[in-house]
Write a protein that holds these residues in place. Sequence first.
Motif, PDB file in Angstrom:
ATOM      1  N   ALA A  77       9.722  19.976  -6.331  1.00  0.00           N
ATOM      2  CA  ALA A  77       9.494  19.072  -7.549  1.00  0.00           C
ATOM      3  C   ALA A  77      10.693  19.627  -8.553  1.00  0.00           C
ATOM      4  O   ALA A  77      10.572  20.804  -8.781  1.00  0.00           O
ATOM      5  CB  ALA A  77       8.200  19.022  -7.826  1.00  0.00           C
ATOM      6  N   ASP A  78      11.278  18.728  -9.044  1.00  0.00           N
ATOM      7  CA  ASP A  78      12.162  19.054 -10.254  1.00  0.00           C
ATOM      8  C   ASP A  78      12.099  18.305 -11.420  1.00  0.00           C
ATOM      9  O   ASP A  78      11.993  17.108 -11.356  1.00  0.00           O
ATOM     10  CB  ASP A  78      13.664  19.126  -9.877  1.00  0.00           C
ATOM     11  N   ALA A  79      11.553  18.883 -12.456  1.00  0.00           N
ATOM     12  CA  ALA A  79      11.278  18.178 -13.730  1.00  0.00           C
ATOM     13  C   ALA A  79      12.216  17.346 -14.369  1.00  0.00           C
ATOM     14  O   ALA A  79      12.048  16.298 -14.877  1.00  0.00           O
ATOM     15  CB  ALA A  79      10.708  19.222 -14.916  1.00  0.00           C
ATOM     16  N   ARG A  80      13.739  17.811 -14.001  1.00  0.00           N
ATOM     17  CA  ARG A  80      14.688  16.826 -14.560  1.00  0.00           C
ATOM     18  C   ARG A  80      14.849  15.511 -13.735  1.00  0.00           C
ATOM     19  O   ARG A  80      15.681  14.690 -14.492  1.00  0.00           O
ATOM     20  CB  ARG A  80      16.035  18.009 -14.249  1.00  0.00           C
ATOM     21  N   ILE A  81      14.481  15.550 -12.780  1.00  0.00           N
ATOM     22  CA  ILE A  81      14.300  14.170 -12.084  1.00  0.00           C
ATOM     23  C   ILE A  81      13.636  12.992 -12.738  1.00  0.00           C
ATOM     24  O   ILE A  81      14.054  11.662 -12.758  1.00  0.00           O
ATOM     25  CB  ILE A  81      14.049  14.355 -10.583  1.00  0.00           C
ATOM     26  N   TYR A  82      12.315  13.415 -13.416  1.00  0.00           N
ATOM     27  CA  TYR A  82      11.510  12.199 -13.989  1.00  0.00           C
ATOM     28  C   TYR A  82      12.131  11.356 -14.677  1.00  0.00           C
ATOM     29  O   TYR A  82      12.230  10.301 -14.695  1.00  0.00           O
ATOM     30  CB  TYR A  82      10.329  12.932 -14.394  1.00  0.00           C
ATOM     31  N   GLU A  83      12.819  11.758 -15.781  1.00  0.00           N
ATOM     32  CA  GLU A  83      13.519  10.862 -16.733  1.00  0.00           C
ATOM     33  C   GLU A  83      15.043  11.020 -16.749  1.00  0.00           C
ATOM     34  O   GLU A  83      15.924  10.872 -17.496  1.00  0.00           O
ATOM     35  CB  GLU A  83      12.903  11.349 -17.979  1.00  0.00           C
ATOM     36  N   GLY A  84      15.625  11.596 -15.607  1.00  0.00           N
ATOM     37  CA  GLY A  84      17.048  11.826 -15.369  1.00  0.00           C
ATOM     38  C   GLY A  84      17.739  10.580 -15.345  1.00  0.00           C
ATOM     39  O   GLY A  84      17.414   9.339 -14.815  1.00  0.00           O
TER      40      GLY A  84
END
Length: 157
Positions: A77-84
């Motif tokens: 899981a990569d937090a940058r992908i959520y609102e990327g």
Amino acid sequence: MKTLYLLRHGTAESHSPQGDFYRNLVDQGRAEAEAQGRIFRQGGLNVERIFCSTAQRAQETAHLFAQGSGLDVPIEADARIYEGTGEGLLTCIQEWPDDAQAILLVGHMPGVGHLLSMVATEHVDLSMRYAPATLAGVHLDADTWDEADYGVGTLVL
């Protein structure tokens, strides 16, 4: 050549009391994610890693896809992908480990649509529309992930 697969999360709850980030998949979304995994396996396709958003619905989708496909690969899981944004997701891809030839990214609209548009057509403003659980595959004319860029991809799935 690298292969990038993009999967939008499955159909999710329309809202959550805790906020958008915590929306879960509904029964249909769980079935969609697992079915996409089965179709992936039946097509003889493979990935060595899965990267997904930290949002609940994307993580559920990634795990159910892996289960359906029979793949036993790391899911990160990569937090940058959520609102990327498309550009932000491209930056994530450019940092991926080069030992993997094929990687699946599980994310959200409009980011995944923008990213697909960028790598396949060179246009940042042409967002490919993605219904929930839509999967696309792009062969990248790149030997390393950091060479992923505008227009280096050919849509194959």
